[in-house]
Scaffold this active site. Structure first.
Site, PDB file in Angstrom:
ATOM      1  CB  CYS A 184      -0.901   0.001   1.222  1.00 53.47           C
ATOM      2  SG  CYS A 184      -2.058   1.401   1.256  1.00 53.47           S
ATOM      3  CG  ASP A 233      -0.615   3.930   5.328  1.00 52.47           C
ATOM      4  OD1 ASP A 233       0.319   4.399   6.008  1.00 52.47           O
ATOM      5  OD2 ASP A 233      -1.796   3.910   5.713  1.00 52.47           O
ATOM      6  NE  ARG A 251      -0.505   4.754   8.772  1.00 47.19           N
ATOM      7  CZ  ARG A 251      -1.780   4.607   9.115  1.00 47.19           C
ATOM      8  NH1 ARG A 251      -2.158   4.800  10.371  1.00 47.19           N
ATOM      9  NH2 ARG A 251      -2.678   4.263   8.219  1.00 47.19           N
ATOM     10  CG  HIS A 303      -1.702  -1.257   5.886  1.00 42.13           C
ATOM     11  ND1 HIS A 303      -2.164  -0.220   6.663  1.00 42.13           N
ATOM     12  CD2 HIS A 303      -1.857  -0.852   4.600  1.00 42.13           C
ATOM     13  CE1 HIS A 303      -2.561   0.776   5.868  1.00 42.13           C
ATOM     14  NE2 HIS A 303      -2.382   0.411   4.620  1.00 42.13           N
ATOM     15  CB  CYS A 345      -5.682  -0.325   4.653  1.00 37.84           C
ATOM     16  SG  CYS A 345      -5.376   0.247   2.962  1.00 37.84           S
TER      17      CYS A 345
HETATM   18 CO    CO Z   1      -3.359   1.238   3.022  1.00 37.94          CO
END
Ligand code: CO
Length: 208
Positions: free
Chosen positions: A42, A44, A46, A98, A101
């Site tokens: 992803c 993202d 993190r 994750h 998300c």
């Molecule tokens: Co995500």
């Protein structure tokens, strides 16, 4: 706020640190890459793969997008897979979802016609295939479970792709593995879906 000056300064420090620790690092990196993992993750901020599996740069060939989707009609996804398998001969393809998300959450909430809505329709299809299971869960559990089911669905999308089937047919090692990253404790867990041959994948199709 982080500025470009800060970013360049941090880069400078990092480059010096790498040279100090491993004087040949950059000459090796410039010569070639030989990653052993293709990571579909992803976007993202993190969930950066190099950090969370603590491997040096050069170890992981990366494709990231919102909600770690392997879209079978997306040239970007297909080109990454083709290059990773046919040129780099990467033996491990990891699809990493994750918990918490934002893409998965948005897919549960609404639909629309903006690019992100259209992209996330692919997660909505996963939801619709599992409504019986998902509708029994509370929202938090549903969010978690849909992230897991989405990983499994993307592993299947990769396994049934011609690039992979051709690689398996000529005897090339390709393992496609679904994992989920728990953002609460930084740990990766296997989702249980993993294929290393066409026969393994085919067996799951017969059951379905
Ligand atoms: Co995500």
């Amino acid at each position: 706020m982080l500025t470009i000056k800060d970013i360049l300064a941090r880069n400078h420090t990092w480059s010096e640190q790498v040279r100090r620790d491993d004087p040949d690092y950059f000459s090796r990196a410039a010569a070639a890459q030989a990653p052993e993992v293709l990571w579909i993750g992803c976007s993202d901020s993190r969930v950066g793969p190099d950090s969370l599996v603590s491997l040096p740069m050069g170890s992981i060939f990366v494709h990231r997008n919102i909600a770690n989707i392997f879209a079978t009609n997306d040239l970007n996804c297909l080109a990454v897979l083709e290059y990773a398998v046919d040129e780099l001969h990467i033996p491990n393809i990891v699809v990493c979802g994750h918990y918490r998300c934002g893409g998965i959450h948005a897919a549960m909430q609404h639909s629309g016609i903006q690019p992100i809505d259209l992209w996330l329709d692919q997660v909505r299809y996963v939801y619709h295939r599992h409504t019986l299971e998902l509708d029994h869960l509370d929202e938090e559990q549903r969010w978690r479970r849909l992230a897991e089911l989405n990983v499994e669905s993307q592993v299947h999308n990769i396994a049934r792709n011609t690039i992979i089937r051709e690689a398996w047919r000529r005897g090339q090692e390709v393992n496609i593995i679904g994992v989920i990253y728990d953002i609460h404790d930084g740990l990766l867990h296997q989702t249980g879906v993993q294929f290393s041959s066409y026969e393994e994948w085919q067996a799951t199709q017969a059951r379905g």
